[in-house]
Design a protein around this motif. Sequence first.
Motif, PDB file in Angstrom:
ATOM      1  N   TYR A 229       0.744  -1.293   0.091  1.00  0.00           N
ATOM      2  CA  TYR A 229       0.014  -0.085   0.105  1.00  0.00           C
ATOM      3  C   TYR A 229       0.790   1.316   0.029  1.00  0.00           C
ATOM      4  O   TYR A 229       0.579   2.345  -0.779  1.00  0.00           O
ATOM      5  CB  TYR A 229      -0.886  -0.072   1.181  1.00  0.00           C
ATOM      6  N   LEU A 230       1.704   1.149   0.641  1.00  0.00           N
ATOM      7  CA  LEU A 230       2.866   2.530   0.791  1.00  0.00           C
ATOM      8  C   LEU A 230       3.233   2.682  -0.603  1.00  0.00           C
ATOM      9  O   LEU A 230       3.502   3.714  -1.210  1.00  0.00           O
ATOM     10  CB  LEU A 230       4.129   2.409   1.632  1.00  0.00           C
ATOM     11  N   ALA A 231       3.989   1.545  -1.396  1.00  0.00           N
ATOM     12  CA  ALA A 231       4.312   1.557  -2.939  1.00  0.00           C
ATOM     13  C   ALA A 231       3.318   2.239  -3.670  1.00  0.00           C
ATOM     14  O   ALA A 231       3.614   3.184  -4.544  1.00  0.00           O
ATOM     15  CB  ALA A 231       4.642   0.280  -3.278  1.00  0.00           C
ATOM     16  N   PHE A 232       2.144   1.728  -3.658  1.00  0.00           N
ATOM     17  CA  PHE A 232       1.041   2.492  -4.594  1.00  0.00           C
ATOM     18  C   PHE A 232       0.664   3.676  -4.195  1.00  0.00           C
ATOM     19  O   PHE A 232       0.460   4.780  -5.018  1.00  0.00           O
ATOM     20  CB  PHE A 232      -0.406   1.386  -4.320  1.00  0.00           C
ATOM     21  N   SER A 233       0.692   4.141  -2.771  1.00  0.00           N
ATOM     22  CA  SER A 233       0.532   5.423  -2.458  1.00  0.00           C
ATOM     23  C   SER A 233       1.473   6.489  -2.967  1.00  0.00           C
ATOM     24  O   SER A 233       1.397   7.416  -3.667  1.00  0.00           O
ATOM     25  CB  SER A 233       0.571   5.593  -0.915  1.00  0.00           C
ATOM     26  N   LEU A 234       2.803   6.022  -2.995  1.00  0.00           N
ATOM     27  CA  LEU A 234       4.088   6.896  -3.681  1.00  0.00           C
ATOM     28  C   LEU A 234       3.800   7.147  -5.157  1.00  0.00           C
ATOM     29  O   LEU A 234       3.980   8.064  -5.684  1.00  0.00           O
ATOM     30  CB  LEU A 234       5.273   6.157  -3.462  1.00  0.00           C
ATOM     31  N   ILE A 235       3.123   5.777  -5.708  1.00  0.00           N
ATOM     32  CA  ILE A 235       3.009   5.734  -7.352  1.00  0.00           C
ATOM     33  C   ILE A 235       1.959   6.709  -7.502  1.00  0.00           C
ATOM     34  O   ILE A 235       2.013   7.640  -8.569  1.00  0.00           O
ATOM     35  CB  ILE A 235       2.773   4.343  -7.649  1.00  0.00           C
ATOM     36  N   ILE A 236       0.824   6.618  -6.859  1.00  0.00           N
ATOM     37  CA  ILE A 236      -0.348   7.543  -7.199  1.00  0.00           C
ATOM     38  C   ILE A 236       0.010   9.132  -6.832  1.00  0.00           C
ATOM     39  O   ILE A 236      -0.422   9.801  -7.611  1.00  0.00           O
ATOM     40  CB  ILE A 236      -1.655   6.966  -6.237  1.00  0.00           C
ATOM     41  N   SER A 237       0.718   9.118  -5.780  1.00  0.00           N
ATOM     42  CA  SER A 237       1.340  10.494  -5.259  1.00  0.00           C
ATOM     43  C   SER A 237       2.055  11.216  -6.708  1.00  0.00           C
ATOM     44  O   SER A 237       1.882  12.283  -6.848  1.00  0.00           O
ATOM     45  CB  SER A 237       1.993  10.567  -4.216  1.00  0.00           C
ATOM     46  N   PHE A 238       2.911  10.429  -7.076  1.00  0.00           N
ATOM     47  CA  PHE A 238       3.912  10.783  -8.252  1.00  0.00           C
ATOM     48  C   PHE A 238       3.143  11.269  -9.267  1.00  0.00           C
ATOM     49  O   PHE A 238       3.452  12.176 -10.005  1.00  0.00           O
ATOM     50  CB  PHE A 238       4.908   9.958  -8.362  1.00  0.00           C
ATOM     51  N   ILE A 239       2.083  10.266  -9.720  1.00  0.00           N
ATOM     52  CA  ILE A 239       1.313  10.497 -10.889  1.00  0.00           C
ATOM     53  C   ILE A 239       0.509  11.920 -10.870  1.00  0.00           C
ATOM     54  O   ILE A 239       0.507  13.009 -11.642  1.00  0.00           O
ATOM     55  CB  ILE A 239       0.159   9.572 -11.038  1.00  0.00           C
ATOM     56  N   PHE A 240      -0.043  11.987  -9.493  1.00  0.00           N
ATOM     57  CA  PHE A 240      -0.947  13.529  -9.353  1.00  0.00           C
ATOM     58  C   PHE A 240       0.095  14.794  -9.437  1.00  0.00           C
ATOM     59  O   PHE A 240      -0.304  15.777  -9.510  1.00  0.00           O
ATOM     60  CB  PHE A 240      -1.564  13.243  -8.145  1.00  0.00           C
ATOM     61  N   TRP A 241       1.508  14.377  -8.912  1.00  0.00           N
ATOM     62  CA  TRP A 241       2.488  15.369  -8.679  1.00  0.00           C
ATOM     63  C   TRP A 241       2.769  15.840 -10.181  1.00  0.00           C
ATOM     64  O   TRP A 241       3.120  17.214 -10.542  1.00  0.00           O
ATOM     65  CB  TRP A 241       3.566  15.068  -8.366  1.00  0.00           C
ATOM     66  N   LEU A 242       2.820  14.893 -11.264  1.00  0.00           N
ATOM     67  CA  LEU A 242       3.094  15.503 -12.720  1.00  0.00           C
ATOM     68  C   LEU A 242       1.789  16.396 -13.083  1.00  0.00           C
ATOM     69  O   LEU A 242       2.142  17.201 -13.878  1.00  0.00           O
ATOM     70  CB  LEU A 242       2.869  14.078 -13.594  1.00  0.00           C
ATOM     71  N   LEU A 243       0.746  16.187 -12.432  1.00  0.00           N
ATOM     72  CA  LEU A 243      -0.420  17.135 -12.939  1.00  0.00           C
ATOM     73  C   LEU A 243      -0.480  18.296 -12.021  1.00  0.00           C
ATOM     74  O   LEU A 243      -0.676  19.332 -12.604  1.00  0.00           O
ATOM     75  CB  LEU A 243      -1.707  16.443 -12.622  1.00  0.00           C
ATOM     76  N   PHE A 244      -0.132  18.188 -10.666  1.00  0.00           N
ATOM     77  CA  PHE A 244      -0.220  19.432  -9.768  1.00  0.00           C
ATOM     78  C   PHE A 244       1.088  20.294  -9.761  1.00  0.00           C
ATOM     79  O   PHE A 244       0.960  21.402  -9.248  1.00  0.00           O
ATOM     80  CB  PHE A 244      -0.867  19.006  -8.397  1.00  0.00           C
ATOM     81  N   ARG A 245       2.127  19.622  -9.978  1.00  0.00           N
ATOM     82  CA  ARG A 245       3.488  19.974  -9.536  1.00  0.00           C
ATOM     83  C   ARG A 245       3.546  20.796  -8.058  1.00  0.00           C
ATOM     84  O   ARG A 245       4.032  21.597  -7.981  1.00  0.00           O
ATOM     85  CB  ARG A 245       3.838  21.147 -10.562  1.00  0.00           C
ATOM     86  N   ASN A 246       2.760  20.007  -7.221  1.00  0.00           N
ATOM     87  CA  ASN A 246       2.770  20.544  -5.734  1.00  0.00           C
ATOM     88  C   ASN A 246       2.666  19.277  -4.776  1.00  0.00           C
ATOM     89  O   ASN A 246       1.534  18.371  -5.347  1.00  0.00           O
ATOM     90  CB  ASN A 246       1.726  21.314  -5.797  1.00  0.00           C
ATOM     91  N   PHE A 247       3.703  18.894  -4.054  1.00  0.00           N
ATOM     92  CA  PHE A 247       3.495  17.767  -3.318  1.00  0.00           C
ATOM     93  C   PHE A 247       2.341  17.661  -2.149  1.00  0.00           C
ATOM     94  O   PHE A 247       1.788  16.653  -2.095  1.00  0.00           O
ATOM     95  CB  PHE A 247       4.863  17.670  -2.447  1.00  0.00           C
ATOM     96  N   SER A 248       2.003  19.000  -1.768  1.00  0.00           N
ATOM     97  CA  SER A 248       0.897  19.021  -0.779  1.00  0.00           C
ATOM     98  C   SER A 248      -0.352  18.364  -1.600  1.00  0.00           C
ATOM     99  O   SER A 248      -1.184  17.612  -1.053  1.00  0.00           O
ATOM    100  CB  SER A 248       0.721  20.247  -0.095  1.00  0.00           C
ATOM    101  N   LYS A 249      -0.618  19.132  -2.798  1.00  0.00           N
ATOM    102  CA  LYS A 249      -1.816  18.655  -3.421  1.00  0.00           C
ATOM    103  C   LYS A 249      -1.715  17.536  -3.798  1.00  0.00           C
ATOM    104  O   LYS A 249      -2.880  16.515  -3.932  1.00  0.00           O
ATOM    105  CB  LYS A 249      -2.127  19.691  -4.706  1.00  0.00           C
TER     106      LYS A 249
END
Length: 490
Positions: free
Chosen positions: A43-63
Amino acid sequence: MKTFLQTRPVFLYLLSVFFVLHGYTENYALVPVKNALQLIAIYLAFSLIISFIFWLLFRNFSKAGLMAFIVMAYNFFFGSILYLLKNNFPGTFIYRYSFILPLSLILATVVMLLIKRRKKPMLQVSLYLNSLLLLLIIIEAGLLSNKIINKAGSSLISTNEFINCDHCSTPDIYLIIADEYAGTTELKDLFQFDNSKFETDLNNRGFHIVHKSASNYNFTPFSVASMLNLNYLENLEGSNTSSHDMSICYNTIKKNKTFRFFQQLGYKIYNCSIFDFRDDPMITASTFLPGKTKPIIAQTFIYRIYRDLGYHLATDLHLKFAINNIIYKELNNNNNVFGLTKKIALKSDTRPKFVYTHLVMPHYPYFFDSTGNPTPIKNLNESYWSNKKAYLEYLLYTNKKLLQLVDHIKMASASPPIIILIGDHGFRQFKENVDPKYYFLNLNSVFIPGSDYSGFYESISNINLFRVILNSQFGQHLPILKDSVSFLRQ
């Protein structure tokens, strides 16, 4: 610390830890710690992957962290959402996948756009979620510690009632459970079916048939736990969906009196079942009993989609992996159990053997008709489970397979073994209302070298089965308990 909690989306990773820790604590006796830790890592690995995908969209770690948190939370609590919708809007379309999946996609898109457009930093949101999850994890850790302490302080089930039997003969013992095999009375009353040919075949092989036998519980883990432990289960809530009750069942099975008695007598235990025992894990991948991490993940979005919609991958798209891993999973398990039991029977041991074989048949899915022709894949679904004709066809097929197994065991054994062929409960998949007694009436047949069946009476229940065998064959003086049944909720 406050600045860290305000500016770092640690809550995304704390969520996975909390979810697994809560599930592990709730199902402490059912899930191995190794598997729980593996699940956290996944689950931690999936969280990291999903977070990175959204970072590509938002360019913001918090978002990116907040959006990934929402996605992971939706996965974790999907089953609870469906449960609430079903209870508040029964009989409506609101909790159907055809409605809830498109709605979820729309809401996710709206939330994603709102987060993307937000200009202010999300300090308060991060502080709240980080603090809340840290608090919840501390609470769960305390609850888990209490369970560990209580387990460490609890003693093994007492076997003081057993007496030494150094002079007893030690034949090999085969306990074969045919899951949901209905008894003579149920088959006659509710199916208008005469199973006397099978019973005659067993009689000709030296078996004694108990015609009015009954299980003590109407669900497998409860029935097996009480039978192997020679006693009724205590402190039950009365539901097969209760993690509390299932923990009692699995703990009891792991340290049951029957296995401990025979181990003390020098027997080697062979596990060909759907349960884990001490140092003997199950060989099957059960599809309907709790095991490994299933109690934790059973209500997640991914598991519910796999369970509820994965069937269509086999029936509509005819994908081979789906056919083998979803439709025929239980069939493959049964074939493995048959094969391993036959292999063990041929094995030469210096120690006597106790072999526990559990076959999920004639329990649904009803894979074959009486002649061995496979049931069409389109019929192997939940709506087919209550088909009495299909059950009888599969029962007749099961009869042939059981006789073949019995013949193989007797042929392979150097000396006559004890063979117990029994159902864990009766047929339960009724559309109509029936007398609850029929849920318990089961097959019960025993082969004992020397044919001493004097202790068996016509209404014996599963809980007294090994009491009678231990008394008549192994020099014990165990009292026969009052036969009764407990109807458990779904």
